[in-house]
Every structure is written in structure tokens, then in C-alpha cells.
Design an enzyme around this catalytic site. Structure first.
Site, PDB file in Angstrom:
ATOM      1  N   LYS A   1     -45.143 -18.766  64.598  1.00  0.00           N
ATOM      2  CA  LYS A   1     -43.889 -19.155  65.271  1.00  0.00           C
ATOM      3  C   LYS A   1     -42.788 -19.375  64.224  1.00  0.00           C
ATOM      4  CE  LYS A   1     -45.515 -23.943  65.247  1.00  0.00           C
ATOM      5  NZ  LYS A   1     -46.167 -25.010  66.027  1.00  0.00           N
TER       6      LYS A   1
ATOM      7  N   TYR B   1     -19.455 -31.037  43.537  1.00  0.00           N
ATOM      8  CA  TYR B   1     -18.642 -31.711  44.556  1.00  0.00           C
ATOM      9  C   TYR B   1     -18.907 -33.211  44.551  1.00  0.00           C
ATOM     10  CZ  TYR B   1     -17.516 -27.302  46.965  1.00  0.00           C
ATOM     11  OH  TYR B   1     -17.070 -26.060  47.303  1.00  0.00           O
TER      12      TYR B   1
END
Ligand SMILES: *Cc1c(COP(=O)(O)O)cnc(C)c1O
Length: 330
Positions: free
Chosen positions: A16, A225
């Protein structure tokens, strides 16, 4: 390897979520060549992809169960239903889906599954076929000593008395390591196929990123950042082409690591969308643009890297995005 763990039980493959981010078609094809004949997916649409990859012989079960709009896919791609609720049982038989199905019972997870008390009633539910498989799912298999495992085992055995001769399946990857009582006819490993969940299973994936820039940061400067990392001394840095846009979780900022030439290089500053900067002090003078740094693999264990990002290996691998270039070794 997982087959060998329990003589007599067969290991299926849970593929899955795009085979836990690895690529459902390629992974299913490889496992099919390696002898796997039973596959589990979550959605019928995923089942269609696996069917196209593995040919007509294999059995493919759809764990989340049938939805009205998907019923035609069960016939056209020869999928097997997993019936988890009374409504799914009704939908399957009213829809006259002429395909094998599994009944999944809830033995303690309280997630998805029929109540064990309904097992008796379902044996004579007016169905044309007996189920191809009776299954349940363990809540705490990663803790072998937890009494919940034996409670679920007993509850599952109780259900099976209503389905003599029907194949049974209880264990996910962690359940495979709880001993032969938990193996039944079919095990359902997922994460273990991909190198997660511990137990010394070989990593099935190596994630590397190319160094784009090698440069020196000066004492007092900051990285990335928000300037979340300040250099306390002059530090060799390398910036690699990987980021949260690839699914490498931003929560691993200032925590995760890359590995170059056997040495661990800490992630410094924030992980940005496409780039990560590493402190290369452990390999001074040895890093060059074009080198590949390992972020997952034998030297960078999935579960450990995930823990650095505050999550589990499952979430990290299933989140690896389509931008990550995938190559397959067989
Ligand atoms: C996802 C899933 C598995 C596989 O679990 P792993 O822990 O990855 O081995 C097995 N059975 C069911 C019902 C699942 O939903």
C-alpha cells in the site's frame, strides 16, 4: 527471509501507499519474481497498479474494503475484497462481486474490522462462497511482552473456530517476530520489506543526495532560513539537493544527518524545500560537489533518521515524493 521465519506460513507483501513510497509497480514486480503470490494494498486503485505489474496469478487484497464506485475494478483487475464492516459485507454481496474476499475482525485495535461477536452470524450470511481468508491486526506487536498480543491471539482463535479450514492471517511485520503461534497461514509484512521495524532486517532502500556546494562557514555566521544554527567556529559546510519537497521531513532540521565516506555529518540549520546543509567537520577536505551523501540506508538506518525528525520510519518512507529519482536493483 520472512518466509523462512515460520515454516509452513507464507509471507505476503503489503505494498500500500505506493509500496511505502518505494514505487508499487516496481516493488511488486520484484517481489513477484522472488516468489511472492499474495499482495495487500489499501485502495482498489492501488490494486490496479499492482495487478498490471504482477500478472494474473497473484492474489491482491484491498485492505480498506470495497466502495460502491470501485466495485467494477474488483472484476476488471481481479482484486479480492477485505470486508471490514457490516456495510461492506452488504455492499459486496448486493453488488454480486464474483471475487474472493477476506473477512477482517477487530480483536482489540478498535480501528477497522467486524466485531468478533459477529463471526458466528457471518458463517451463514447467505454468501455464495466461504471467505478466502479470515484476518485481524495486532495493536502492540512491536512490544513482544505486551499482554495485549496474547489477548488478541485468543480472540482471533475464537473467531477461527467459526471458519474451519479457511486460511488465517494475523501478523504484520512486528507480528512476524512474535513466534510461530502468531504466524497462522499467511503473514502480512510491510515495513520489514523496506528495511524498517528493526530486527536486523536489511534496508531495502538507500536514499542519497548530491552535494551541490562545498564551502566554509565562519565563526559567528548562521546557516539557513531563520538563522536557527550559529557556527561557533569556522566550519566546512556542504549543501545537498534534498529537502522537504522530496518528503525529507523539515522536523529533522538541526537533528538528522547525512553520511559521507562512513562519517556522520549533522544537518545544520533548517531543512528547506530543495536543500539541506550539513556540517562536514567529520570529513574535512574529503567532500566535493557531485559526491553523494547517504540519508537512508545501511549507514543511515531508517528508524533512527525518522526518530531524529520526531516520527517513525513508516511516515518518513511513505512520504518520499515523486521528485525522488528511483532506481531498482532487480
Ligand atoms: C499496513 C498493514 C500491514 C503491514 O504493516 P507493517 O507494520 O508495515 O508490517 C499489515 N496488515 C494490515 C491490516 C495493515 O493495514
Amino acid at each position: 527471509m520472512l518466509n523462512a521465519l515460520h515454516a509452513g506460513a507464507e509471507a505476503s507483501a503489503v505494498v500500500k501507499a505506493n509500496a511505502y513510497g518505494h514505487g508499487a509497480a516496481e516493488v511488486s514486480k520484484a517481489l513477484s519474481k522472488a516468489g511472492c503470490t499474495t499482495f495487500f494494498v489499501a485502495y482498489a486503485g492501488e490494486g490496479v497498479i499492482v495487478r498490471d505489474a504482477v500478472g494474473l496469478e497473484a492474489r491482491i487484497f484491498v485492505l480498506n474494503g470495497p466502495r460502491t464506485e470501485d466495485l467494477p475494478l474488483y472484476e476488471s483487475s481481479a482484486l479480492c475484497g477485505v470486508l471490514n464492516t457490516a456495510a461492506q459485507v452488504e455492499l459486496w454481496f448486493k453488488g454480486r462481486v464474483k471475487r474472493p474476499f477476506a473477512l477482517k475482525f477487530d480483536t482489540g485495535m478498535n480501528r477497522l474490522g467486524l466485531p468478533t461477536s459477529e463471526a458466528g452470524a457471518l458463517t451463514d450470511a447467505g454468501t455464495d462462497l466461504p471467505p478466502a481468508l479470515v484476518m485481524s491486526h495486532l495493536a502492540y506487536a512491536d512490544d513482544a511482552d505486551n499482554p495485549m498480543n496474547s489477548r488478541q491471539l485468543e480472540a482471533f482463535r475464537g473467531v477461527l473456530t467459526c471458519f474451519p479450514g479457511v486460511l488465517a492471517s494475523l501478523s504484520n511485520s512486528a507480528g512476524c517476530f512474535l513466534g510461530p503461534d502468531f504466524a497462522f497461514d499467511l503473514t502480512r509484512p510491510g515495513i520489514a520489506l523496506y528495511g524498517g521495524g528493526g530486527h536486523g532486517v536489511q534496508p531495502g532502500i538507500t536514499l542519497t543526495a548530491e552535494i551541490l556546494s562545498v564551502h566554509d562557514g565562519r565563526a559567528g555566521e548562521t546557516v539557513g532560513y531563520g538563522a536557527t544554527h550559529q557556527l561557533t567556529e569556522d566550519t566546512p559546510l556542504a549543501t545537498v539537493a534534498l529537502g522537504y519537497g522530496d518528503g525529507f521531513l523539515r522536523s529533522g532540521s538541526n537533528a538528522g544527518f547525512g553520511v559521507l565516506k562512513g562519517a556522520r555529518c549533522p544537518i545544520v540549520g533548517r531543512i528547506s524545500m530543495d536543500l539541506i546543509t550539513l556540517d562536514m567537520s567529520a570529513v574535512v577536505g574529503k567532500a566535493q560537489a557531485g559526491d553523494h551523501v547517504e540519508f537512508l540506508g545501511a549507514a543511515a538506518p531508517l528508524d533512527e533518521q525518522a526518530a531524529q525528525a520526531g516520527t517513525i520510519g513508516y511516515e518518513l518512507v511513505t512520504g518520499l515524493g515523486p521528485r525522488v529519482e528511483r532506481t531498482y536493483e532487480r
